[in-house]
Write an enzyme that holds these catalytic residues in place. Structure first.
Site, PDB file in Angstrom:
ATOM      1  N   HIS A 182      -5.571  -4.413  -0.386  1.00 47.36           N
ATOM      2  CA  HIS A 182      -5.419  -3.431  -1.657  1.00 47.36           C
ATOM      3  C   HIS A 182      -5.366  -3.783  -2.927  1.00 47.36           C
ATOM      4  O   HIS A 182      -5.410  -3.035  -4.178  1.00 47.36           O
ATOM      5  CB  HIS A 182      -4.011  -2.242  -1.450  1.00 47.36           C
ATOM      6  CG  HIS A 182      -4.271  -1.337  -0.190  1.00 47.36           C
ATOM      7  ND1 HIS A 182      -4.841  -0.260  -0.473  1.00 47.36           N
ATOM      8  CD2 HIS A 182      -3.783  -1.822   1.125  1.00 47.36           C
ATOM      9  CE1 HIS A 182      -4.598   0.250   0.977  1.00 47.36           C
ATOM     10  NE2 HIS A 182      -3.907  -0.385   2.112  1.00 47.36           N
ATOM     11  N   LYS A 208     -12.001  -0.939   1.871  1.00 47.90           N
ATOM     12  CA  LYS A 208     -11.468  -0.285   0.978  1.00 47.90           C
ATOM     13  C   LYS A 208     -12.083  -0.157  -0.582  1.00 47.90           C
ATOM     14  O   LYS A 208     -12.972   0.366  -0.434  1.00 47.90           O
ATOM     15  CB  LYS A 208     -10.023  -0.814   0.851  1.00 47.90           C
ATOM     16  CG  LYS A 208      -9.087  -0.542   1.862  1.00 47.90           C
ATOM     17  CD  LYS A 208      -7.598  -1.173   2.035  1.00 47.90           C
ATOM     18  CE  LYS A 208      -7.044  -0.850   3.126  1.00 47.90           C
ATOM     19  NZ  LYS A 208      -7.358  -1.173   4.597  1.00 47.90           N
ATOM     20  N   SER A 242       0.848  -1.240  -0.083  1.00 50.43           N
ATOM     21  CA  SER A 242      -0.100  -0.054  -0.103  1.00 50.43           C
ATOM     22  C   SER A 242       0.837   1.293  -0.080  1.00 50.43           C
ATOM     23  O   SER A 242       0.079   2.309  -0.312  1.00 50.43           O
ATOM     24  CB  SER A 242      -1.007   0.238   1.087  1.00 50.43           C
ATOM     25  OG  SER A 242      -0.403   0.025   2.224  1.00 50.43           O
TER      26      SER A 242
END
Length: 396
Positions: free
Chosen positions: A214, A244, A186
């Site tokens: 991610h 996310k 990330s």
């Protein structure tokens, strides 16, 4: 009366962090965390959110979440193993298994919880874990909690991984050995070399664990890094978040049915913490369905990511070697990175600085997270602010 020792410790250390440019200020957002946000009454282009696909403000998800509150209430009411498992949790897990291409899924309250739960449920003091040096804090904490021997390998260095796997196996000290890596890192936006990790794992009979926080929603047409490489049947643990790209809250581990069964009876956050709310479970399921139905949001995310990268690169900024929409702007000095972020804020762009201990010392940066919800006009405004501040600070 409060402890003098504690007060001294806190005051000295907070002052030290401020002095070294490592103290993090929290900026409460007034309203929704969309492509534009409001902080202290000021409207800003938001380049710091993990809301990759813009789903956290999507009307379809809001509608479903409101319906779930009406039918199921605002909370699950108990831990999963007593009677906090609602039909909505089961439906979410079934849909996730379909999405990730695995036999089963277990869902948790957060991605951090997943790593605390799953690693320590399978690994113990008689085992070893080969862990990429740049793995996320939750992986590090999950490994520590397991009490297994942690053997770090150089970031994405497959020769080092092979060497350390060989040494660990040949030592004969360990019952089980796991290799664990982020799918997408990330801070730099680079992608793990999963095909080679799998090759090494097969050679030495290692358990494989990928934290795809991610990568889910971003790679593999949305299904994640493991799917991107076509390795669903080769990775033992696929961990992902629902907070996310999915836009809600929660986490999950996808894998074989017997692994998921074991986690349901042995992973402590599942056993001792109340499940995510009905609204969260219903909205997450709908978000997954949106990704399964169309790649439109995924494609727009990549288009915007490439556009921002191109603009910043053209100006002469160091954006590292990101292979995903995550776009770091590496400044170096921690105080300069914080000052750069502050000036961007004044110019109407919210791009938070990230410094040690989140990234190594001397690699302070402003990290940009373009999303599917940004317009080209917003990105152009952000690029113009970068140019102004970069020239003013002598960085470009």
């Amino acid at each position: 009366m409060s402890s003098k020792v504690l007060d001294e410790f806190l005051n000295e250390n907070i002052a030290d962090l401020k002095d070294r440019g490592l103290y993090n200020e929290i900026d409460p957002v007034e309203g929704a965390n969309g492509p534009k946000i409001q902080i202290d009454g000021k409207e800003l282009i938001n380049l710091s959110s993990n809301n990759y696909l813009g789903l956290s403000t999507d009307d379809r998800l809001k509608k479903i979440a409101k319906q779930a509150v009406d039918t199921h209430g605002v909370g699950a009411g108990a831990v999963r193993t007593i009677n906090g498992t609602l039909d909505l949790h089961i439906e979410l897990e079934k849909r996730l298994a379909e999405f990730k291409g695995t036999e089963a899924v277990i869902s948790y309250q957060s991605g951090f919880n997943c790593n605390m739960a799953a690693i320590s449920a399978v690994m113990d003091k008689n085992d070893a874990i080969l862990s990429d040096q740049l793995n996320h804090a939750s992986i590090i904490d999950g490994c520590r909690l397991s009490k297994a021997k942690i053997i770090p390998f150089n970031h994405s260095d497959m020769d080092d991984l092979r060497k350390k796997a060989k040494e660990a196996v040949e030592s004969g000290q360990y019952n089980k050995i796991m290799v664990i890596t982020d799918g997408v890192f990330s801070m730099d936006g680079d992608v793990a070399n999963l095909p080679e990790i799998v090759e090494i794992a097969e050679e030495f009979d290692l358990i494989t664990y990928v934290d795809d926080a991610h990568g889910s929603g971003v790679l593999g047409k949305g299904a994640g890094t493991v799917k991107h490489f076509g390795l669903q049947d080769k990775i033992d643990f696929q961990m992902g978040t629902l907070s996310k790209a999915i836009g809600v809250i929660g986490g999950y581990v996808a894998g074989k049915a017997n692994l998921i069964d074991w986690l349901k009876v042995r992973s402590r956050p599942f056993l001792f913490s109340t499940a995510v709310s009905p609204a969260d479970a219903a909205a997450s399921k709908r978000a997954i369905e949106i990704l399964m139905e169309s790649t439109e949001l995924h494609d727009r995310l990549w288009e915007n990511g490439n556009y921002l990268k191109e603009g910043l690169k053209k100006l002469g900024f160091d954006i590292g070697d990101s292979e995903t929409p995550i776009t770091p702007c590496i400044i170096g000095d921690e105080k300069d990175a914080q000052q750069f972020s502050k000036r961007l804020y004044e110019e109407g762009v919210y791009a938070k600085s990230i410094v040690f201990p989140t990234v190594p010392r001397g690699t302070g940066r402003v990290r940009n997270m373009p999303t599917a919800a940004h317009t080209k006009e917003m990105l152009d405004e952000a690029i113009a602010a970068y140019e102004k501040v970069g020239k003013e600070m002598g960085l470009i």
